[in-house]
Design a protein around this motif. Structure first.
Motif, short mmCIF file in Angstrom:
data_model
loop_
_atom_site.label_atom_id
_atom_site.label_comp_id
_atom_site.label_asym_id
_atom_site.label_seq_id
_atom_site.Cartn_x
_atom_site.Cartn_y
_atom_site.Cartn_z
N HIS A 19 49.61 48.34 58.60
CA HIS A 19 50.12 47.65 59.95
C HIS A 19 49.64 47.62 60.57
O HIS A 19 48.46 48.65 61.13
N PRO A 20 50.41 46.76 61.38
CA PRO A 20 49.13 46.68 62.72
C PRO A 20 49.57 47.62 63.29
O PRO A 20 48.82 47.62 64.87
N ASP A 22 52.09 48.67 65.65
CA ASP A 22 53.08 48.35 66.92
C ASP A 22 54.01 48.59 66.80
O ASP A 22 54.95 47.95 67.52
N HIS A 26 56.88 42.76 60.55
CA HIS A 26 55.42 41.63 60.50
C HIS A 26 55.75 41.33 59.23
O HIS A 26 56.40 41.72 58.08
N PRO A 27 55.13 40.22 58.73
CA PRO A 27 55.01 39.36 57.63
C PRO A 27 54.52 40.17 56.36
O PRO A 27 53.79 41.28 56.33
N GLY A 53 47.91 40.36 61.44
CA GLY A 53 49.67 40.20 61.51
C GLY A 53 50.93 40.42 60.41
O GLY A 53 51.38 40.12 60.41
N TYR A 54 50.07 41.80 59.36
CA TYR A 54 50.91 41.57 57.93
C TYR A 54 50.55 43.09 58.02
O TYR A 54 50.26 44.13 58.33
N THR A 55 52.05 43.08 57.14
CA THR A 55 52.59 44.91 56.90
C THR A 55 51.95 44.30 54.83
O THR A 55 52.70 44.10 54.72
N THR A 118 59.16 45.38 57.92
CA THR A 118 58.18 43.34 57.45
C THR A 118 59.43 43.22 58.17
O THR A 118 61.11 43.27 58.03
N GLY A 119 59.13 41.42 57.48
CA GLY A 119 60.46 40.83 58.74
C GLY A 119 61.70 40.17 56.82
O GLY A 119 61.01 40.66 56.01
N THR A 247 55.92 33.61 56.99
CA THR A 247 56.79 34.05 58.74
C THR A 247 57.75 34.72 58.92
O THR A 247 58.10 35.33 57.38
N ASP A 248 57.98 35.41 60.54
CA ASP A 248 58.46 36.49 60.65
C ASP A 248 59.21 36.41 59.65
O ASP A 248 59.82 34.77 60.46
#
Length: 248
Positions: A19-20, A22, A26-27, A53-55, A118-119, A247-248
């Motif tokens: 995971h990023p 943060d 995330h997608p 930018g992804y999980t 995740t989004g 996309t999120d």
């Protein structure tokens, strides 16, 4: 990044989560391993993907056989010098049937959907070697969830078998990308053509490219099959696909 446990109908799958960092959603990306399994190099690939930018969830799909690493591997894998390494993963690989793989995929997708990391958007899948077939099967079995799927140096994607992955083409709604290895006995030209034909006839949006001079396993930097140039090309194609479709 942590290792986690995911309960399934057949046991408990150990998995790596990247995971990023943060704390934000995330997608989601499901990362399908190669036959040598969940090991430091695959974790580093997942970390690279997460940094964009992804999980990213990387399950040990051989969990029925044992927790990762399911076989003892050297730091550098050269099957030509140590053919017993390929033989060693055989028993683990035989524990994963197409039916079991798709049951598991549903569980992994459910886990990702429930995670606060995740989004709410669709999921991407990427797979390597045998994992390319798992990615293709996942896209066919779960079209309502998968918006993008990619496979690199895939093996046995379009065989004569009645359960060959390419036969799911008619169910797929995701956009697909395949980066095939030019020098790959596990995925010969006739199977690449069969896959291409099935996807085209089914109206699946896809791109299929043959990486000239690349070996089966070219993305795996801890193996003798690694190629820096085709690996870089793979990252460009994969990130382009996910940037457009997730996309999120």
């Amino acid at each position: 990044m942590p290792m986690i446990d995911i309960p399934t109908r057949d046991g408990t799958a150990d998995a790596y989560l990247a995971h990023p960092g943060d704390g934000a959603p995330h997608p989601a990306v499901l990362f399908c391993m190669d036959a040598f399994g969940l090991r430091p190099h695959l974790k580093s690939m997942a970390d690279r993907l997460a940094s964009e930018g992804y999980t990213v969830l990387v399950p040990n799909v051989f969990y029925r056989y044992g927790r990762a690493p399911v076989v003892e591997l050297p730091e550098f894998i050269n099957p030509a010098e140590r053919p017993e390494l390929v033989q060693a993963v055989g028993p683990a690989a035989r524990t994963l049937t197409p039916e079991g793989a798709m049951r598991d995929a549903a569980v992994y997708l459910d886990w990702l959907a429930a995670s606060p990391l995740t989004g709410d958007g669709p999921v991407g899948v990427t797979g390597y070697c045998m994992g390319a077939g798992l990615a293709l099967r996942t896209a066919g079995a779960h079209p309502e969830r998968i918006a993008a799927a990619a496979g690199f140096h895939g093996a046995r994607l379009a065989t004569d078998a009645p359960d060959s992955p390419h036969l799911l083409a008619g169910h797929i709604t995701a956009e697909l990308y395949f980066g095939h290895a030019d020098r790959d006995s596990a995925n010969p030209a006739d199977q690449i053509a069969r896959l291409e034909k099935a996807l085209t006839e089914a109206g699946v949006e896809h791109r299929s490219e043959v990486y000239e001079g690349a070996l089966h396993g070219f993305t795996q930097a801890d193996t003798a099959m690694y190629g820096a140039e085709p690996t870089d090309r793979h990252w460009v194609a994969l990130l382009d696909l996910f940037a457009r479709r997730l996309t999120d």
